[in-house]
Design a protein around this motif. Structure first.
Motif, PDB file in Angstrom:
ATOM      1  N   LEU A 216       0.827  -1.196   0.000  1.00 10.77           N
ATOM      2  CA  LEU A 216       0.000   0.000   0.000  1.00 10.77           C
ATOM      3  C   LEU A 216       0.870   1.258   0.000  1.00 10.77           C
ATOM      4  O   LEU A 216       1.795   1.379   0.809  1.00 10.77           O
ATOM      5  CB  LEU A 216      -0.917   0.009   1.231  1.00 10.77           C
ATOM      6  N   CYS A 217       0.562   2.166  -0.905  1.00  9.91           N
ATOM      7  CA  CYS A 217       1.264   3.452  -1.005  1.00  9.91           C
ATOM      8  C   CYS A 217       0.227   4.569  -1.149  1.00  9.91           C
ATOM      9  O   CYS A 217      -0.911   4.319  -1.557  1.00  9.91           O
ATOM     10  CB  CYS A 217       2.198   3.478  -2.214  1.00  9.91           C
ATOM     11  N   VAL A 218       0.640   5.783  -0.824  1.00 11.12           N
ATOM     12  CA  VAL A 218      -0.248   6.936  -0.948  1.00 11.12           C
ATOM     13  C   VAL A 218       0.483   8.041  -1.691  1.00 11.12           C
ATOM     14  O   VAL A 218       1.563   8.470  -1.276  1.00 11.12           O
ATOM     15  CB  VAL A 218      -0.700   7.459   0.435  1.00 11.12           C
ATOM     16  N   GLY A 219      -0.095   8.485  -2.813  1.00 15.53           N
ATOM     17  CA  GLY A 219       0.466   9.599  -3.569  1.00 15.53           C
ATOM     18  C   GLY A 219      -0.289  10.874  -3.237  1.00 15.53           C
ATOM     19  O   GLY A 219      -1.517  10.863  -3.085  1.00 15.53           O
ATOM     20  N   MET A 220       0.447  11.982  -3.111  1.00 18.58           N
ATOM     21  CA  MET A 220      -0.168  13.270  -2.772  1.00 18.58           C
ATOM     22  C   MET A 220       0.402  14.365  -3.651  1.00 18.58           C
ATOM     23  O   MET A 220       1.582  14.355  -4.004  1.00 18.58           O
ATOM     24  CB  MET A 220       0.082  13.592  -1.291  1.00 18.58           C
ATOM     25  N   ALA A 221      -0.457  15.322  -3.999  1.00 16.78           N
ATOM     26  CA  ALA A 221      -0.033  16.432  -4.837  1.00 16.78           C
ATOM     27  C   ALA A 221      -0.600  17.744  -4.301  1.00 16.78           C
ATOM     28  O   ALA A 221      -1.731  17.794  -3.828  1.00 16.78           O
ATOM     29  CB  ALA A 221      -0.495  16.215  -6.282  1.00 16.78           C
ATOM     30  N   ARG A 222       0.214  18.779  -4.360  1.00 14.72           N
ATOM     31  CA  ARG A 222      -0.175  20.151  -3.988  1.00 14.72           C
ATOM     32  C   ARG A 222      -0.736  20.223  -2.565  1.00 14.72           C
ATOM     33  O   ARG A 222      -1.797  20.821  -2.326  1.00 14.72           O
ATOM     34  CB  ARG A 222      -1.175  20.727  -5.003  1.00 14.72           C
ATOM     35  N   LEU A 223      -0.033  19.627  -1.637  1.00 16.16           N
ATOM     36  CA  LEU A 223      -0.466  19.624  -0.248  1.00 16.16           C
ATOM     37  C   LEU A 223      -0.678  21.045   0.268  1.00 16.16           C
ATOM     38  O   LEU A 223       0.126  21.934   0.009  1.00 16.16           O
ATOM     39  CB  LEU A 223       0.573  18.914   0.634  1.00 16.16           C
ATOM     40  N   GLY A 224      -1.753  21.240   0.997  1.00 22.09           N
ATOM     41  CA  GLY A 224      -2.036  22.535   1.580  1.00 22.09           C
ATOM     42  C   GLY A 224      -2.737  23.508   0.669  1.00 22.09           C
ATOM     43  O   GLY A 224      -3.062  24.628   1.073  1.00 22.09           O
ATOM     44  N   GLN A 225      -2.967  23.098  -0.576  1.00 15.14           N
ATOM     45  CA  GLN A 225      -3.657  23.969  -1.527  1.00 15.14           C
ATOM     46  C   GLN A 225      -5.091  23.475  -1.729  1.00 15.14           C
ATOM     47  O   GLN A 225      -5.429  22.336  -1.422  1.00 15.14           O
ATOM     48  CB  GLN A 225      -2.894  24.001  -2.846  1.00 15.14           C
ATOM     49  N   LYS A 226      -5.932  24.343  -2.274  1.00  9.39           N
ATOM     50  CA  LYS A 226      -7.347  24.017  -2.406  1.00  9.39           C
ATOM     51  C   LYS A 226      -7.588  22.812  -3.310  1.00  9.39           C
ATOM     52  O   LYS A 226      -8.577  22.096  -3.148  1.00  9.39           O
ATOM     53  CB  LYS A 226      -8.114  25.230  -2.932  1.00  9.39           C
ATOM     54  N   ASP A 227      -6.699  22.592  -4.261  1.00  7.96           N
ATOM     55  CA  ASP A 227      -6.886  21.480  -5.193  1.00  7.96           C
ATOM     56  C   ASP A 227      -5.946  20.312  -4.893  1.00  7.96           C
ATOM     57  O   ASP A 227      -5.569  19.568  -5.795  1.00  7.96           O
ATOM     58  CB  ASP A 227      -6.685  21.950  -6.635  1.00  7.96           C
TER      59      ASP A 227
END
Length: 290
Positions: A216-227
């Motif tokens: 199991l892995c988790v990808g994240m993008a633009r943390l802290g932004q509205k999108d």
């Protein structure tokens, strides 16, 4: 006369703290370090909000002209603005050490960073191990020095936060051979590229630190932004997922608590074939081969 290192957080010009804003307004010079990370807005937005001229400190400036940042603090107040938090990169530590050696007063003003914001996916921060950086693989350079750290973390049931490579103002060496100073276009590693490289790293190392089709892995993008975007699944699944614009980071999970798994449910790739807590199989295989 102070050198301020001020975290800007992860969003826009309004993410600066009240204390940080007051310090900026007191400064004679304000630098924006845009080598170790990038902001989602143009510097003109910062200048308008802060009421101050902002000087861009790119890679060349930070590596070759760092004294232009800290030496003026012997005569007046200077701010170096850092996306995220100012103590999350060795670049900033080096500048502080140089200032200390010259008896320049240094003041840190903290803010949110990816190191903490990664917890927004539901994984508990106290269950994270060593953070790793994944560099871009090149034709003749495919480093896997991060691999043993992932294996160590997973062996202890710990999650691994992966910070992904940023290439800004990289010199074009072919052009330099012809006597021209040319820089390559900026590149920001995506979760997709990182997943592909992690799969290749497992093939190269063969240490069974993770299983590309099960872990199991988790990808994240633009943390802290509205999108901001969060998608969970296996490496094989994440390499084809759409995360959108940079900046990206990801987590390779270790032991996942029921509460963490429940929180992650809304982020899973549809029909994901992940196996929760597959690190236990890794530990058993490691003991058997010892």
């Amino acid at each position: 006369m102070v050198l301020y290192l001020i975290g800007l957080g992860l969003g826009d010009e309004k993410d600066v703290t009240v204390r940080g804003l007051e310090a900026i307004k007191s400064c004679d010079k304000v630098f924006l370090e845009c080598y170790t990370s990038i902001l989602s807005i143009q510097k003109e937005k910062l200048e308008e909000f802060y009421g101050k001229e902002v000087i861009i400190a790119d890679r060349d400036f930070v590596e070759c002209q760092a004294e232009d940042i800290y030496l003026p603090a012997k005569e007046g107040n200077v701010a170096m603005l850092v996306v995220g938090d100012p103590v999350c990169a060795t670049t900033h530590t080096d500048i502080m050490i140089r200032a200390f050696e010259l008896d320049i007063q240094v003041e840190l003003i903290h803010n949110a960073s990816a190191m903490g914001a990664a917890g927004c996916c539901g994984l508990q921060l106290y269950t994270f191990g060593q953070t790793i950086s994944i560099p871009f693989f090149e034709d003749n350079w495919r480093p896997t020095s991060f691999y043993p750290k992932v294996k160590y973390n997973r062996g202890g049931g710990m999650h691994t936060l992966c910070l992904l490579d940023i290439k800004v103002k990289e010199p074009d060496f072919e052009a330099m051979k012809r006597g021209k100073i040319v820089y390559q276009p900026p590149r920001y590693m995506s979760v997709n590229r990182a997943a592909e490289q992690l799969i290749e790293a497992e093939e190269i190392e063969g240490g069974k630190a993770y299983n590309p089709s099960e872990t199991l892995c988790v990808g994240m993008a633009r943390l802290g932004q509205k999108d901001q975007c969060i998608i969970a699944g296996t490496l094989e699944e994440l390499k084809d997922a759409d995360f959108g614009k940079p900046l990206h980071c990801m987590v390779i999970c270790g032991e996942v608590h029921d509460l963490e798994l429940k929180f992650l449910q809304k982020y899973f790739v549809e029909g994901s074939k992940y196996k929760a807590n597959d690190h236990q199989m890794f530990m058993e295989e490691s003991k058997a081969s010892a």
